[in-house]
Design a protein around this motif. Structure first.
Motif, PDB file in Angstrom:
ATOM      1  N   ARG A 121       1.179  -1.354   0.159  1.00 36.51           N
ATOM      2  CA  ARG A 121      -0.146   0.148  -0.416  1.00 36.51           C
ATOM      3  C   ARG A 121       0.367   1.342   0.492  1.00 36.51           C
ATOM      4  NH1 ARG A 121      -3.769   2.937   4.503  1.00 36.51           N
ATOM      5  NH2 ARG A 121      -5.394   3.214   3.301  1.00 36.51           N
ATOM      6  N   LEU A 122       0.805   2.046  -1.236  1.00 38.66           N
ATOM      7  CA  LEU A 122       1.513   3.421  -1.050  1.00 38.66           C
ATOM      8  C   LEU A 122       0.441   4.474  -0.536  1.00 38.66           C
ATOM      9  CD1 LEU A 122       2.556   2.721  -4.570  1.00 38.66           C
ATOM     10  CD2 LEU A 122       4.279   1.884  -2.623  1.00 38.66           C
ATOM     11  N   SER A 123       1.570   5.255   0.247  1.00 36.17           N
ATOM     12  CA  SER A 123       0.335   6.543   0.570  1.00 36.17           C
ATOM     13  C   SER A 123       1.561   7.497   0.201  1.00 36.17           C
ATOM     14  CB  SER A 123       0.480   6.697   1.680  1.00 36.17           C
ATOM     15  OG  SER A 123      -0.178   5.754   2.631  1.00 36.17           O
ATOM     16  N   CYS A 124       0.586   8.859  -0.336  1.00 34.56           N
ATOM     17  CA  CYS A 124       1.175  10.558  -0.847  1.00 34.56           C
ATOM     18  C   CYS A 124       0.420  10.796   0.223  1.00 34.56           C
ATOM     19  CB  CYS A 124       0.708  10.271  -2.318  1.00 34.56           C
ATOM     20  SG  CYS A 124       1.478  11.888  -2.877  1.00 34.56           S
ATOM     21  N   ALA A 125       1.138  12.160   0.509  1.00 38.11           N
ATOM     22  CA  ALA A 125       0.447  13.126   1.538  1.00 38.11           C
ATOM     23  C   ALA A 125       1.307  14.493   0.962  1.00 38.11           C
ATOM     24  CB  ALA A 125       0.903  13.031   3.006  1.00 38.11           C
ATOM     25  N   ALA A 126       0.394  15.156   0.348  1.00 38.49           N
ATOM     26  CA  ALA A 126       0.693  16.564   0.572  1.00 38.49           C
ATOM     27  C   ALA A 126       0.756  17.384   1.270  1.00 38.49           C
ATOM     28  CB  ALA A 126      -0.679  17.285  -0.888  1.00 38.49           C
ATOM     29  N   SER A 127       1.873  18.151   1.840  1.00 39.20           N
ATOM     30  CA  SER A 127       1.476  19.351   2.479  1.00 39.20           C
ATOM     31  C   SER A 127       1.668  20.705   2.131  1.00 39.20           C
ATOM     32  CB  SER A 127       3.333  18.926   3.711  1.00 39.20           C
ATOM     33  OG  SER A 127       4.679  18.955   2.810  1.00 39.20           O
ATOM     34  N   GLY A 128       1.764  21.258   3.810  1.00 42.03           N
ATOM     35  CA  GLY A 128       1.969  22.897   3.526  1.00 42.03           C
ATOM     36  C   GLY A 128       0.587  23.775   3.150  1.00 42.03           C
ATOM     37  N   SER A 129      -0.011  24.894   3.504  1.00 41.69           N
ATOM     38  CA  SER A 129      -0.768  25.029   3.598  1.00 41.69           C
ATOM     39  C   SER A 129      -1.857  25.168   2.719  1.00 41.69           C
ATOM     40  CB  SER A 129      -0.844  27.042   4.215  1.00 41.69           C
ATOM     41  OG  SER A 129       0.058  27.164   5.045  1.00 41.69           O
ATOM     42  N   ILE A 130      -2.574  24.398   2.377  1.00 38.51           N
ATOM     43  CA  ILE A 130      -3.382  23.570   1.695  1.00 38.51           C
ATOM     44  C   ILE A 130      -4.794  23.694   1.292  1.00 38.51           C
ATOM     45  CG2 ILE A 130      -4.538  22.014  -0.036  1.00 38.51           C
ATOM     46  CD1 ILE A 130      -1.111  20.053   0.794  1.00 38.51           C
TER      47      ILE A 130
END
Length: 120
Positions: free
Chosen positions: A18-27
């Motif tokens: 299982r791959l995960s991809c998290a976006a970071s920042g003031s989204i």
């Protein structure tokens, strides 16, 4: 704004990852997201995509084996990979086509790759 992929590794054929991809920042908002992969000597190809409303599309080679999902509250997408085959070996990259953040719109954002190796 960054995309951070994780979850790659070495697995035997027939196994799962299982791959995960998290976006970071003031989204504020993320539009379409997806997973691409690139095997040695081959072009990067789309594996699966998911819209902001949850509509999905898959490469024919992974249909029925891979499932893409997203958690908008966490700005994260996932790729559940089952029944892995030797030919799934590649570096997997996450992607977002538009991210609204910090009062600006970012386009074509790529995460760093995560290696998936399927062994016999």
């Amino acid at each position: 704004v960054q995309l951070q992929a994780s979850g790659g590794g070495l697995v035997q054929a027939g196994g799962s990852l299982r791959l995960s991809c998290a976006a970071s920042g003031s989204i504020f908002r993320i539009n379409g997201m997806g997973w691409f992969r690139q095997a040695p000597g081959k072009q990067r190809e789309l594996v699966a995509g998911i819209s902001s409303s949850g509509n999905t599309n898959y490469a024919d080679s992974v249909k029925g084996r891979f499932t893409i999902s997203r958690d908008n509250a966490k700005n994260t997408i996932y790729l559940q990979m089952n029944s892995l085959k030797l030919e799934d070996t590649a570096v997997y990259y996450c992607y977002a086509d538009q991210i609204w953040a910090d009062g600006d719109i970012k386009y074509d954002i790529w995460g760093q790759g995560t290696q998936v190796t399927v062994s016999s």
